[in-house]
Design an enzyme around this catalytic site. Structure first.
Site, PDB file in Angstrom:
ATOM      1  N   SER A  99       0.831  -1.196   0.000  1.00 43.09           N
ATOM      2  CA  SER A  99       0.000   0.000   0.000  1.00 43.09           C
ATOM      3  C   SER A  99       0.871   1.254   0.000  1.00 43.09           C
ATOM      4  O   SER A  99       1.631   1.485  -0.934  1.00 43.09           O
ATOM      5  CB  SER A  99      -0.950  -0.055   1.204  1.00 43.09           C
ATOM      6  OG  SER A  99      -1.892   0.978   1.173  1.00 43.09           O
ATOM      7  N   HIS A 124      -2.650  -1.338  -4.111  1.00 41.81           N
ATOM      8  CA  HIS A 124      -4.117  -1.382  -4.173  1.00 41.81           C
ATOM      9  C   HIS A 124      -4.665   0.037  -4.146  1.00 41.81           C
ATOM     10  O   HIS A 124      -3.920   1.003  -4.025  1.00 41.81           O
ATOM     11  CB  HIS A 124      -4.710  -2.245  -3.050  1.00 41.81           C
ATOM     12  CG  HIS A 124      -4.480  -1.724  -1.668  1.00 41.81           C
ATOM     13  ND1 HIS A 124      -4.916  -2.394  -0.558  1.00 41.81           N
ATOM     14  CD2 HIS A 124      -3.864  -0.611  -1.189  1.00 41.81           C
ATOM     15  CE1 HIS A 124      -4.591  -1.720   0.533  1.00 41.81           C
ATOM     16  NE2 HIS A 124      -3.950  -0.625   0.172  1.00 41.81           N
TER      17      HIS A 124
END
EC number: 3.4.21.92
Length: 195
Positions: A99, A124
């Site tokens: 992330s 993501h």
């Protein structure tokens, strides 16, 4: 629970000097980003980068990352500082860069972004959970989409992938091995031994 930080003792011409391990590594221009990316961590990392820039603006800064991600605003503050400081920021994933951690890994200087061989990288879309009045939820949803678009643009810039590909890949959790991260353009090489 408090964590004990190891101390290192060095001999100097004036006797012995004890440092906590992170302060000693900072002398060698190594900064650790470990754990959740949040405001306190971001402030420490930013302060260390600015300090190292003032010490020597022509010598690389080494950013070691082992993070599951965290707050986007904190990650963006670190990322912006990485781009702002004069020294190149070399990034090295030790463990995981997921992330926000993956964004920071990819944001290192081109040619100087690396992983250790058993590291994991994950990208993501921005996560958000909101409650309240419908209009407030709409406001937050717009902001989340704006930030998501911004992060996708940054990933596209650093990987060389087109924005449509990045949007597709970040739609869900997308895990990459170090080899896949090289192919994707998130990193430049895998360190199997010290360079």
């Amino acid at each position: 629970m408090s964590v004990l930080v190891p101390m290192v003792v060095e001999q100097t011409s004036r006797g012995e000097r004890a440092y906590d391990i992170y302060s000693r590594l900072l002398k060698d221009r190594v900064i650790f980003l470990v754990g959740q990316v949040e405001d306190h961590m971001a402030n420490l990392a930013i302060a260390q980068m600015l300090f190292l820039e003032s010490e020597n603006p022509n010598k690389d800064i080494n950013l070691y990352i082992n993070s599951p991600g965290g707050a986007v605003t904190s990650a963006m503050a670190i990322y912006d500082t990485m781009q702002f400081v004069k020294p190149d920021v070399r990034t090295l994933c030790i463990g995981q860069a997921a992330s926000a951690g993956a964004l920071l890994l990819a944001g290192g200087a081109k040619g100087k972004r690396h992983c250790l061989p058993h590291s994991s990288v994950m990208i993501h879309q921005v996560l958000g959970g909101y409650q309240g009045q419908g209009t407030d939820i709409q406001i937050h949803a717009k902001q989340t989409q704006r930030v998501s678009d911004q992060l996708n643009q940054i990933l596209a810039k650093h990987t060389g992938k087109d924005i449509e590909r990045v949007e597709k890949d970040t739609n869900r959790d997308y895990f990459l091995t170090p080899e896949e991260a090289v192919e994707y353009g998130l990193i430049d090489s895998i360190f199997t031994e010290r360079p």
